[in-house]
Motif scaffolding. Structure first.
Motif, short mmCIF file in Angstrom:
data_model
loop_
_atom_site.label_atom_id
_atom_site.label_comp_id
_atom_site.label_asym_id
_atom_site.label_seq_id
_atom_site.Cartn_x
_atom_site.Cartn_y
_atom_site.Cartn_z
N CYS A 125 -8.62 7.30 -0.95
CA CYS A 125 -7.53 7.85 -0.14
C CYS A 125 -6.45 6.78 0.07
O CYS A 125 -5.26 7.06 -0.08
CB CYS A 125 -8.14 8.32 1.18
N ILE A 126 -6.86 5.57 0.38
CA ILE A 126 -5.90 4.49 0.60
C ILE A 126 -5.29 4.03 -0.73
O ILE A 126 -4.07 3.91 -0.85
CB ILE A 126 -6.56 3.31 1.33
N LEU A 127 -6.12 3.83 -1.74
CA LEU A 127 -5.63 3.34 -3.02
C LEU A 127 -4.69 4.33 -3.70
O LEU A 127 -3.76 3.92 -4.40
CB LEU A 127 -6.80 2.99 -3.94
N LYS A 162 -2.21 -3.25 2.78
CA LYS A 162 -1.77 -4.13 3.88
C LYS A 162 -0.89 -3.36 4.86
O LYS A 162 -0.95 -3.60 6.06
CB LYS A 162 -1.02 -5.34 3.34
N VAL A 163 -0.09 -2.45 4.35
CA VAL A 163 0.77 -1.64 5.21
C VAL A 163 -0.07 -0.64 6.00
O VAL A 163 0.16 -0.44 7.20
CB VAL A 163 1.86 -0.92 4.38
N VAL A 164 -1.06 -0.04 5.36
CA VAL A 164 -1.97 0.87 6.07
C VAL A 164 -2.65 0.11 7.20
O VAL A 164 -2.70 0.59 8.34
CB VAL A 164 -3.01 1.49 5.12
N ASN A 167 -3.19 -0.90 13.08
CA ASN A 167 -3.51 -2.06 13.93
C ASN A 167 -4.89 -2.65 13.67
O ASN A 167 -5.67 -2.86 14.58
CB ASN A 167 -3.37 -1.71 15.41
N LYS A 168 -5.16 -2.87 12.39
CA LYS A 168 -6.44 -3.45 12.00
C LYS A 168 -6.15 -4.60 11.04
O LYS A 168 -5.31 -4.47 10.16
CB LYS A 168 -7.30 -2.40 11.31
N LEU A 190 -10.17 -4.14 7.34
CA LEU A 190 -10.02 -2.82 6.71
C LEU A 190 -10.62 -2.81 5.31
O LEU A 190 -11.36 -1.90 4.95
CB LEU A 190 -8.55 -2.40 6.65
N MET A 191 -10.34 -3.85 4.54
CA MET A 191 -10.85 -3.90 3.18
C MET A 191 -12.37 -3.96 3.14
O MET A 191 -13.00 -3.36 2.27
CB MET A 191 -10.24 -5.08 2.41
#
Length: 82
Positions: free
Chosen positions: A13-15, A22-24, A29-30, A35-36
């Motif tokens: 979903c993120i990729l 980094k923007v996500v 605010n993580k 996050l990774m």
């Protein structure tokens, strides 16, 4: 190849979002590194929380993780405007 799990779906979903991870991370605010770790399907020691998942879906406008979880429970989602 391994069987899909909710963490892999969130990672996809993120990729696939077109938004840099980094923007996500910044928008939810993580810390980026946290996050990774949380979206890495091979890192069993980091867990993705429900609130973070919701924020990721809001930022990416992608409900695949929710659809995957519904499917795993024997349900389907009907999409529409909220």
């Amino acid at each position: 190849m391994f069987e899909k799990n909710v963490t892999k779906v969130v990672q996809d979903c993120i990729l696939d979002s077109g938004i840099q991870a980094k923007v996500v991370a910044q928008k939810i605010n993580k810390p980026y590194s946290t996050l990774m770790r949380e979206i890495n399907p091979f890192d069993a020691s980091a867990k993705l929380g429900a609130e973070t998942l919701l924020e990721i879906m809001k930022v990416t406008h992608d409900i695949r993780p929710l659809q995957f979880m519904a499917s795993e429970m024997g349900f389907s989602l009907e999409t529409g405007n909220a």
